[in-house]
Design an enzyme around this catalytic site. Structure first.
Site, PDB file in Angstrom:
ATOM      1  CB  CYS A 113      -0.963  -0.007   1.183  1.00 23.19           C
ATOM      2  SG  CYS A 113      -2.167  -1.326   1.057  1.00 23.19           S
ATOM      3  CG  HIS A 250      -3.148   3.531   1.731  1.00 20.68           C
ATOM      4  ND1 HIS A 250      -3.651   3.116   0.518  1.00 20.68           N
ATOM      5  CD2 HIS A 250      -3.235   2.450   2.564  1.00 20.68           C
ATOM      6  CE1 HIS A 250      -4.016   1.850   0.609  1.00 20.68           C
ATOM      7  NE2 HIS A 250      -3.780   1.423   1.839  1.00 20.68           N
ATOM      8  CG  ASN A 280      -6.631  -0.821   0.961  1.00 22.30           C
ATOM      9  OD1 ASN A 280      -5.905  -0.392   0.060  1.00 22.30           O
ATOM     10  ND2 ASN A 280      -6.170  -1.285   2.100  1.00 22.30           N
TER      11      ASN A 280
HETATM   12  N1  ACO Z   1     -18.668  -8.367   8.284  1.00 25.13           N
HETATM   13  C1  ACO Z   1     -19.211  -8.554   9.505  1.00 25.13           C
HETATM   14  N2  ACO Z   1     -18.469  -8.893  10.598  1.00 25.13           N
HETATM   15  C2  ACO Z   1     -17.145  -9.009  10.423  1.00 25.13           C
HETATM   16  C3  ACO Z   1     -16.522  -8.814   9.180  1.00 25.13           C
HETATM   17  C4  ACO Z   1     -17.343  -8.487   8.084  1.00 25.13           C
HETATM   18  N3  ACO Z   1     -16.851  -8.264   6.860  1.00 25.13           N
HETATM   19  N4  ACO Z   1     -15.211  -9.008   9.326  1.00 25.13           N
HETATM   20  C5  ACO Z   1     -14.986  -9.290  10.626  1.00 25.13           C
HETATM   21  N5  ACO Z   1     -16.155  -9.310  11.291  1.00 25.13           N
HETATM   22  C6  ACO Z   1     -16.394  -9.565  12.702  1.00 25.13           C
HETATM   23  C7  ACO Z   1     -15.257 -10.322  13.336  1.00 25.13           C
HETATM   24  O1  ACO Z   1     -15.394 -11.717  13.118  1.00 25.13           O
HETATM   25  C8  ACO Z   1     -15.407  -9.951  14.798  1.00 25.13           C
HETATM   26  O2  ACO Z   1     -16.429 -10.742  15.357  1.00 25.13           O
HETATM   27  P1  ACO Z   1     -16.264 -11.325  16.858  1.00 25.13           P
HETATM   28  O3  ACO Z   1     -16.157 -10.115  17.721  1.00 25.13           O
HETATM   29  O4  ACO Z   1     -17.510 -12.118  17.028  1.00 25.13           O
HETATM   30  O5  ACO Z   1     -15.002 -12.147  16.819  1.00 25.13           O
HETATM   31  C9  ACO Z   1     -15.924  -8.507  14.747  1.00 25.13           C
HETATM   32  O6  ACO Z   1     -16.420  -8.323  13.400  1.00 25.13           O
HETATM   33  C10 ACO Z   1     -14.853  -7.475  15.026  1.00 25.13           C
HETATM   34  O7  ACO Z   1     -13.681  -7.788  14.276  1.00 25.13           O
HETATM   35  P2  ACO Z   1     -12.364  -6.931  14.382  1.00 25.13           P
HETATM   36  O8  ACO Z   1     -11.329  -7.540  13.509  1.00 25.13           O
HETATM   37  O9  ACO Z   1     -12.037  -6.651  15.811  1.00 25.13           O
HETATM   38  O10 ACO Z   1     -12.884  -5.563  13.729  1.00 25.13           O
HETATM   39  P3  ACO Z   1     -12.136  -4.175  13.659  1.00 25.13           P
HETATM   40  O11 ACO Z   1     -12.926  -3.152  14.315  1.00 25.13           O
HETATM   41  O12 ACO Z   1     -10.689  -4.293  14.009  1.00 25.13           O
HETATM   42  O13 ACO Z   1     -12.229  -3.864  12.098  1.00 25.13           O
HETATM   43  C11 ACO Z   1     -10.795  -3.936  10.159  1.00 25.13           C
HETATM   44  C12 ACO Z   1     -11.615  -4.737  11.180  1.00 25.13           C
HETATM   45  C13 ACO Z   1     -11.751  -3.067   9.385  1.00 25.13           C
HETATM   46  C14 ACO Z   1     -10.093  -4.901   9.245  1.00 25.13           C
HETATM   47  C15 ACO Z   1      -9.797  -3.061  10.904  1.00 25.13           C
HETATM   48  O14 ACO Z   1      -9.074  -3.813  11.840  1.00 25.13           O
HETATM   49  C16 ACO Z   1      -8.828  -2.390   9.986  1.00 25.13           C
HETATM   50  O15 ACO Z   1      -9.187  -1.555   9.181  1.00 25.13           O
HETATM   51  N6  ACO Z   1      -7.524  -2.712  10.098  1.00 25.13           N
HETATM   52  C17 ACO Z   1      -6.517  -2.084   9.288  1.00 25.13           C
HETATM   53  C18 ACO Z   1      -6.481  -2.621   7.938  1.00 25.13           C
HETATM   54  C19 ACO Z   1      -5.590  -1.745   7.097  1.00 25.13           C
HETATM   55  O16 ACO Z   1      -5.538  -0.549   7.265  1.00 25.13           O
HETATM   56  N7  ACO Z   1      -4.843  -2.245   6.238  1.00 25.13           N
HETATM   57  C20 ACO Z   1      -3.970  -1.305   5.540  1.00 25.13           C
HETATM   58  C21 ACO Z   1      -2.966  -1.906   4.922  1.00 25.13           C
HETATM   59  S1  ACO Z   1      -3.585  -2.810   3.591  1.00 25.13           S
HETATM   60  C22 ACO Z   1      -2.213  -3.297   2.665  1.00 25.13           C
HETATM   61  O17 ACO Z   1      -1.103  -2.927   2.894  1.00 25.13           O
HETATM   62  C23 ACO Z   1      -2.470  -4.316   1.583  1.00 25.13           C
END
Ligand code: ACO
Length: 323
Positions: A113, A250, A280
């Site tokens: 990214c 980004h 993304n």
């Molecule tokens: N739909 C519904 N529920 C979901 C989904 C979905 N698509 N995905 C996960 N959940 C659930 C999980 O299973 C979890 O359930 P549980 O509590 O019963 O276990 C709950 O939602 C919360 O999951 P978390 O992973 O804690 O959610 P979080 O608030 O952290 O959000 C996310 C997840 C959006 C991925 C976030 O962590 C994030 O944006 N992280 C950074 C990602 C990023 O910026 N990447 C950049 C680099 S990308 C690159 O370099 C290629």
């Protein structure tokens, strides 16, 4: 001194738009969950015949047209991508050929990214060293092709697309008021590999593999890493958040974007956000966002624009440019 000045910008998106509603039919998710956690409302997904090189070529042609230039005016092509058409040759060489260029040189940069920031910094170094006069810097991705479409924690986040800038070496006075790239700050730390990676490759599995991410872990590091390089860019140029006209981050997650802006004291009105439209798109996200904000008239010549990204590796970086 020589500065790398932006002469043109361009973008290209696949034809097919996939809304969050449509994602609900693929995996157990909801529009509400995706919007609240990420800010994403839709993404573009490449269809048959649409590849990283074809999207990159279209973005490059768009940028050349806005610059009033032809492919013959370019002597360097750098493509930032983690989803190349082939393992080799480089997608940049493929695009060079598609554009009908018969001179110059072309290569890919792979920093996930952060790829576009790395590619801009690399092009700037080549132009300032006198190795080239005009560069096409392209961010192009088809992340849909490395997603595990059964994994709801990743497949809802990413999209496909491409964006491009034309940079030209111009003599400037060496002031912060000069047009062009003013400073760039790149970082990486390979010890974070397992948090965000693709579980395949030519030398390990002999397959392309799928993207794997510990989203929460990535999130934990993102804001600190982003603010570190942005502060470095401010310090190197003697500028502050108040001097900035636009932050073009980004586009991974709305919460990361808002958190970084808040920590730096940059009002949200100065932040370009397109994650709702594109998802993304990895290395394509910054040039896509630049294209949106420059074509709708927000980013104007003379504006001070901060680009920043963080991604797989981890890699992170920031680049300050006077548009
Ligand atoms: N739909 C519904 N529920 C979901 C989904 C979905 N698509 N995905 C996960 N959940 C659930 C999980 O299973 C979890 O359930 P549980 O509590 O019963 O276990 C709950 O939602 C919360 O999951 P978390 O992973 O804690 O959610 P979080 O608030 O952290 O959000 C996310 C997840 C959006 C991925 C976030 O962590 C994030 O944006 N992280 C950074 C990602 C990023 O910026 N990447 C950049 C680099 S990308 C690159 O370099 C290629």
């Amino acid at each position: 001194m020589i500065r790398s000045v932006v002469r043109g910008f361009g973008s290209a998106l696949p034809q097919r738009v996939v809304t969050n509603k449509e994602m609900e039919s693929l995996v157990e998710t909801s529009d509400d969950w995706i919007v609240q956690r990420t800010g994403i409302r839709q993404r573009y997904i490449a269809g048959e015949g649409e590849t990283t090189a074809s999207l990159g070529e279209a973005a490059a042609r768009d940028a050349l047209q806005r610059a009033g230039l032809t492919p013959d005016d370019i002597d360097l092509v750098i493509v930032a991508t983690s989803t190349p058409d082939n393992t080799f040759p480089a997608t940049a060489v493929n695009i060079q050929n598609r554009l009908g260029m018969t001179k110059g040189y072309a290569f890919d940069v792979q920093a996930v990214c952060t790829g576009f920031v790395y590619a801009m910094a690399t092009a700037d170094a080549h132009l300032r060293a006198g190795m080239a006069k005009r560069a096409l810097v392209i961010g192009a991705e088809t992340f849909s092709r490395i997603l595990d479409w059964t994994d709801r924690t990743t497949c809802v986040l990413f999209g496909d697309g491409a964006g491009a800038l034309v940079l030209e070496a111009q003599q400037q006075e060496g002031k912060v008021s000069d047009r062009g790239v003013l400073t760039s700050h790149l970082r990486s730390d390979g010890s974070h590999k397992e948090k965000l990676y693709v579980d395949g490759g030519p030398s390990t599995t002999g397959t392309v593999g799928h993207l794997r991410m510990e989203g929460r872990e990535v999130f934990k590091h993102a804001v600190g890493m982003i603010t570190d390089v942005i502060v470095a860019a401010f310090e190197a140029t003697g500028t502050t958040a108040e001097d900035l006209n636009w932050l073009v981050p980004h586009q991974a997650n709305r919460r990361i974007i808002d958190g970084s802006a808040k920590k730096l004291g940059i009002p949200l009105e100065k932040v370009v956000v397109t994650v709702d439209l594109h998802g993304n798109t990895s290395a394509a996200s910054i040039p896509l966002a630049l294209s949106v904000a420059a074509s709708d008239g927000r980013i104007k010549q003379g504006d001070l624009v901060m680009l920043e990204a963080m991604g797989g590796g981890f890699t992170w970086g920031a680049l300050l440019v006077r548009w």
